[in-house]
Design a protein around this motif. Structure first.
Motif, PDB file in Angstrom:
ATOM      1  N   TRP A 163      -5.133   6.365  14.726  1.00  0.00           N
ATOM      2  CA  TRP A 163      -4.973   7.143  13.362  1.00  0.00           C
ATOM      3  C   TRP A 163      -5.741   6.364  12.219  1.00  0.00           C
ATOM      4  CZ3 TRP A 163       0.992   8.312  13.852  1.00  0.00           C
ATOM      5  CH2 TRP A 163       1.078   9.254  14.919  1.00  0.00           C
ATOM      6  N   CYS A 164      -5.792   4.939  12.402  1.00  0.00           N
ATOM      7  CA  CYS A 164      -6.266   4.274  11.278  1.00  0.00           C
ATOM      8  C   CYS A 164      -7.924   3.986  11.616  1.00  0.00           C
ATOM      9  CB  CYS A 164      -5.733   3.073  11.178  1.00  0.00           C
ATOM     10  SG  CYS A 164      -3.656   3.173  11.327  1.00  0.00           S
ATOM     11  N   PHE A 165      -8.462   4.498  12.499  1.00  0.00           N
ATOM     12  CA  PHE A 165      -9.766   4.030  12.785  1.00  0.00           C
ATOM     13  C   PHE A 165     -10.987   4.484  11.599  1.00  0.00           C
ATOM     14  CE2 PHE A 165     -13.327   2.700  15.263  1.00  0.00           C
ATOM     15  CZ  PHE A 165     -14.241   3.811  15.141  1.00  0.00           C
ATOM     16  N   GLY A 166     -11.867   3.578  11.313  1.00  0.00           N
ATOM     17  CA  GLY A 166     -12.672   4.194  10.233  1.00  0.00           C
ATOM     18  C   GLY A 166     -12.456   4.256   8.771  1.00  0.00           C
ATOM     19  N   ASP A 167     -11.316   3.768   8.383  1.00  0.00           N
ATOM     20  CA  ASP A 167     -10.750   3.892   7.005  1.00  0.00           C
ATOM     21  C   ASP A 167     -11.015   2.554   6.336  1.00  0.00           C
ATOM     22  OD1 ASP A 167      -7.885   5.667   8.176  1.00  0.00           O
ATOM     23  OD2 ASP A 167      -9.298   6.294   6.959  1.00  0.00           O
ATOM     24  N   HIS A 168     -12.215   2.389   5.512  1.00  0.00           N
ATOM     25  CA  HIS A 168     -12.949   1.306   4.920  1.00  0.00           C
ATOM     26  C   HIS A 168     -11.947   0.951   3.792  1.00  0.00           C
ATOM     27  CE1 HIS A 168     -14.707   4.929   3.002  1.00  0.00           C
ATOM     28  NE2 HIS A 168     -14.812   4.024   1.965  1.00  0.00           N
ATOM     29  N   GLN A 169     -11.081   1.771   2.986  1.00  0.00           N
ATOM     30  CA  GLN A 169     -10.349   1.541   1.819  1.00  0.00           C
ATOM     31  C   GLN A 169      -9.161   1.104   2.291  1.00  0.00           C
ATOM     32  OE1 GLN A 169     -10.191   5.320  -0.510  1.00  0.00           O
ATOM     33  NE2 GLN A 169     -12.277   5.110  -1.018  1.00  0.00           N
ATOM     34  N   ARG A 170      -8.605   0.606   3.403  1.00  0.00           N
ATOM     35  CA  ARG A 170      -7.651  -0.037   3.956  1.00  0.00           C
ATOM     36  C   ARG A 170      -6.241   0.678   3.324  1.00  0.00           C
ATOM     37  NH1 ARG A 170      -9.037  -6.458   3.024  1.00  0.00           N
ATOM     38  NH2 ARG A 170     -10.728  -6.451   4.507  1.00  0.00           N
ATOM     39  N   PRO A 171      -6.102   1.621   3.681  1.00  0.00           N
ATOM     40  CA  PRO A 171      -5.017   2.527   3.228  1.00  0.00           C
ATOM     41  C   PRO A 171      -3.613   1.879   3.772  1.00  0.00           C
ATOM     42  CG  PRO A 171      -6.201   3.645   4.998  1.00  0.00           C
ATOM     43  CD  PRO A 171      -6.993   2.645   4.812  1.00  0.00           C
ATOM     44  N   ILE A 172      -2.737   2.298   3.125  1.00  0.00           N
ATOM     45  CA  ILE A 172      -1.237   1.814   3.658  1.00  0.00           C
ATOM     46  C   ILE A 172      -0.604   3.076   4.168  1.00  0.00           C
ATOM     47  CG2 ILE A 172       0.965   1.180   2.542  1.00  0.00           C
ATOM     48  CD1 ILE A 172      -0.522   0.207   0.029  1.00  0.00           C
ATOM     49  N   PHE A 173       0.096   2.538   5.567  1.00  0.00           N
ATOM     50  CA  PHE A 173       0.687   3.517   6.374  1.00  0.00           C
ATOM     51  C   PHE A 173       2.082   3.324   6.121  1.00  0.00           C
ATOM     52  CE2 PHE A 173      -3.744   3.016   7.761  1.00  0.00           C
ATOM     53  CZ  PHE A 173      -4.154   4.516   7.870  1.00  0.00           C
ATOM     54  N   LEU A 174       2.815   4.652   6.262  1.00  0.00           N
ATOM     55  CA  LEU A 174       4.248   4.361   6.455  1.00  0.00           C
ATOM     56  C   LEU A 174       4.677   5.576   7.814  1.00  0.00           C
ATOM     57  CD1 LEU A 174       7.141   3.454   5.839  1.00  0.00           C
ATOM     58  CD2 LEU A 174       6.918   5.233   4.085  1.00  0.00           C
ATOM     59  N   ILE A 175       5.564   5.087   8.548  1.00  0.00           N
ATOM     60  CA  ILE A 175       5.824   6.238   9.770  1.00  0.00           C
ATOM     61  C   ILE A 175       7.495   6.303   9.483  1.00  0.00           C
ATOM     62  CG2 ILE A 175       4.057   5.722  11.302  1.00  0.00           C
ATOM     63  CD1 ILE A 175       5.944   3.631  12.843  1.00  0.00           C
ATOM     64  N   LEU A 176       7.773   7.714   9.609  1.00  0.00           N
ATOM     65  CA  LEU A 176       9.279   8.130   9.432  1.00  0.00           C
ATOM     66  C   LEU A 176       9.578   9.105  10.558  1.00  0.00           C
ATOM     67  CD1 LEU A 176       9.076   8.869   5.673  1.00  0.00           C
ATOM     68  CD2 LEU A 176      10.052   7.007   6.738  1.00  0.00           C
ATOM     69  N   LYS A 177      10.860   8.940  11.041  1.00  0.00           N
ATOM     70  CA  LYS A 177      11.066   9.954  12.051  1.00  0.00           C
ATOM     71  C   LYS A 177      11.149  11.094  11.598  1.00  0.00           C
ATOM     72  CE  LYS A 177      14.055   6.577  14.699  1.00  0.00           C
ATOM     73  NZ  LYS A 177      15.351   6.408  15.223  1.00  0.00           N
ATOM     74  N   ALA A 199      -5.198   6.892  -9.029  1.00  0.00           N
ATOM     75  CA  ALA A 199      -6.442   6.204  -9.858  1.00  0.00           C
ATOM     76  C   ALA A 199      -6.126   6.020 -11.312  1.00  0.00           C
ATOM     77  CB  ALA A 199      -7.515   7.270  -9.525  1.00  0.00           C
ATOM     78  N   SER A 200      -6.905   5.088 -11.870  1.00  0.00           N
ATOM     79  CA  SER A 200      -6.655   4.900 -13.228  1.00  0.00           C
ATOM     80  C   SER A 200      -7.630   5.884 -14.209  1.00  0.00           C
ATOM     81  CB  SER A 200      -6.927   3.189 -13.689  1.00  0.00           C
ATOM     82  OG  SER A 200      -8.354   3.218 -13.660  1.00  0.00           O
ATOM     83  N   ALA A 201      -7.558   5.827 -15.348  1.00  0.00           N
ATOM     84  CA  ALA A 201      -8.340   6.552 -16.225  1.00  0.00           C
ATOM     85  C   ALA A 201      -9.832   6.098 -16.264  1.00  0.00           C
ATOM     86  CB  ALA A 201      -7.868   6.691 -17.576  1.00  0.00           C
ATOM     87  N   THR A 202      -9.994   4.921 -15.816  1.00  0.00           N
ATOM     88  CA  THR A 202     -11.294   4.122 -15.672  1.00  0.00           C
ATOM     89  C   THR A 202     -12.035   4.665 -14.334  1.00  0.00           C
ATOM     90  OG1 THR A 202     -10.379   2.065 -14.743  1.00  0.00           O
ATOM     91  CG2 THR A 202     -10.699   2.303 -17.281  1.00  0.00           C
ATOM     92  N   GLY A 203     -11.365   5.324 -13.359  1.00  0.00           N
ATOM     93  CA  GLY A 203     -11.916   5.478 -12.129  1.00  0.00           C
ATOM     94  C   GLY A 203     -11.519   4.512 -11.067  1.00  0.00           C
ATOM     95  N   PHE A 204     -10.822   3.609 -11.228  1.00  0.00           N
ATOM     96  CA  PHE A 204     -10.418   2.622 -10.162  1.00  0.00           C
ATOM     97  C   PHE A 204      -9.295   3.507  -9.532  1.00  0.00           C
ATOM     98  CE2 PHE A 204      -7.299  -0.521  -8.646  1.00  0.00           C
ATOM     99  CZ  PHE A 204      -8.390  -1.341  -7.774  1.00  0.00           C
ATOM    100  N   LEU A 205      -9.710   3.331  -8.013  1.00  0.00           N
ATOM    101  CA  LEU A 205      -8.667   4.122  -7.180  1.00  0.00           C
ATOM    102  C   LEU A 205      -7.986   3.043  -6.170  1.00  0.00           C
ATOM    103  CD1 LEU A 205      -8.116   6.978  -5.717  1.00  0.00           C
ATOM    104  CD2 LEU A 205      -9.733   6.496  -4.287  1.00  0.00           C
ATOM    105  N   LEU A 206      -6.646   3.255  -6.327  1.00  0.00           N
ATOM    106  CA  LEU A 206      -5.642   2.434  -5.374  1.00  0.00           C
ATOM    107  C   LEU A 206      -6.010   2.796  -3.841  1.00  0.00           C
ATOM    108  CD1 LEU A 206      -2.609   2.028  -7.424  1.00  0.00           C
ATOM    109  CD2 LEU A 206      -4.321   0.320  -7.198  1.00  0.00           C
ATOM    110  N   PRO A 207      -5.523   1.859  -2.807  1.00  0.00           N
ATOM    111  CA  PRO A 207      -5.710   2.370  -1.369  1.00  0.00           C
ATOM    112  C   PRO A 207      -4.619   3.761  -1.322  1.00  0.00           C
ATOM    113  CG  PRO A 207      -5.638   0.235  -1.542  1.00  0.00           C
ATOM    114  CD  PRO A 207      -5.314   0.631  -3.146  1.00  0.00           C
ATOM    115  N   PRO A 208      -5.367   4.706  -0.558  1.00  0.00           N
ATOM    116  CA  PRO A 208      -4.408   5.572  -0.345  1.00  0.00           C
ATOM    117  C   PRO A 208      -3.165   5.258   0.649  1.00  0.00           C
ATOM    118  CG  PRO A 208      -6.412   5.887   1.137  1.00  0.00           C
ATOM    119  CD  PRO A 208      -6.312   4.726  -0.046  1.00  0.00           C
ATOM    120  N   PHE A 209      -2.031   6.099   0.503  1.00  0.00           N
ATOM    121  CA  PHE A 209      -0.854   5.950   0.922  1.00  0.00           C
ATOM    122  C   PHE A 209      -0.416   7.165   1.728  1.00  0.00           C
ATOM    123  CE2 PHE A 209       3.811   5.935   0.694  1.00  0.00           C
ATOM    124  CZ  PHE A 209       4.229   5.067   1.660  1.00  0.00           C
TER     125      PHE A 209
END
Length: 240
Positions: free
Chosen positions: A217-231, A195-205
């Motif tokens: 796993w992604c159901f209901g996330d209105h902020q469109r988060p970014i997902f990454l899967i790893l072994k 997040a920035s000092a102005t309060g702007f929040l980037l999508p969660p990772f």
């Protein structure tokens, strides 16, 4: 007693406050023995103070004792004093612990939260150094007037298995922590926020330890988060 100390006779005080003369006379002349009432304790007062000091010392070092650990230490202590035979089971029990805590009101049992070793090793000097560096960077780049360009990023981990055992701590303790080696559990999900000092929040990772990403796993996330899967959870390993 105060009346007698102030000059009244024992007989006068006895008649005034309706206290038996013999009782008042015994107290005034120190003929009453104030011995401890009830069954004698397994350890002496001095020995129990040593146990209390050990508990407080370990708490101050960031390694508070669980119930089982304290009973084990008490068992070893009793054995060193040749007092194991004083306990019906040959060692201190939970009932003895409850009695011990009633006699030592500075100690309480409190639910603990896991704390990683790296976080526990953090010193106040390191924190002050970090804030000093932050102030320097903000000043040199005039970022105080450009808050939209000042971002803060933080990562947190969610484990599938976290133990919250009760530990012995000082009564005034707000939060109790127990140091652990890693993140705990077999499955670990990492989430990063920015997040920035102005309060702007980037999508969660969000980083999952999995071979595939499931839609539920992604159901209901209105902020469109970014997902990454790893072994294997790379972030969790890096933290350890």
């Amino acid at each position: 007693m105060e009346a007698v100390t102030s000059g009244s006779s024992i007989r006068e005080a006895s008649n005034t406050f309706l206290v038996p003369y013999t009782t008042l006379n015994s107290h005034v002349n120190n003929e009453v023995l104030y011995d401890q009432v009830g069954r004698p304790t397994k350890f002496s007062i001095e020995e129990e103070v040593y146990l209390e000091q050990a508990v407080l010392a370990l708490h101050s070092w960031g390694d508070p004792l669980s119930i089982e650990e304290f009973l084990h230490i008490s068992e070893e202590y009793a054995s060193s004093l040749n007092k194991s035979n004083l306990f019906p089971a040959g060692k201190p029990t939970y009932d003895w612990l409850r009695s011990f805590l009633k006699r030592h009101t500075n100690l309480i049992l409190k639910k603990s939260y896991p704390l990683e070793k790296k976080r526990a090793a953090l010193t106040s000097e390191q924190i002050e150094e970090w804030f000093g560096l932050l102030s320097k960077v903000i000043g040199e780049n005039d970022l105080a007037n450009w808050l939209a360009q000042l971002f803060n990023c933080d990562e947190t981990g969610l484990s599938d298995s976290i133990s919250y055992s009760k530990v012995l701590v000082h009564r005034r303790t707000s939060n109790a922590y127990r140091i652990q080696g890693g993140s705990g559990g077999k499955s670990f999900t990492s989430v990063m926020f920015c997040a920035s000092a102005t309060g702007f929040l980037l999508p969660p990772f969000v980083v999952y330890k999995s071979k595939r990403l499931y839609q539920e796993w992604c159901f209901g996330d209105h902020q469109r988060p970014i997902f990454l899967i790893l072994k294997s959870n790379f972030l969790a390993k890096k933290k350890q």
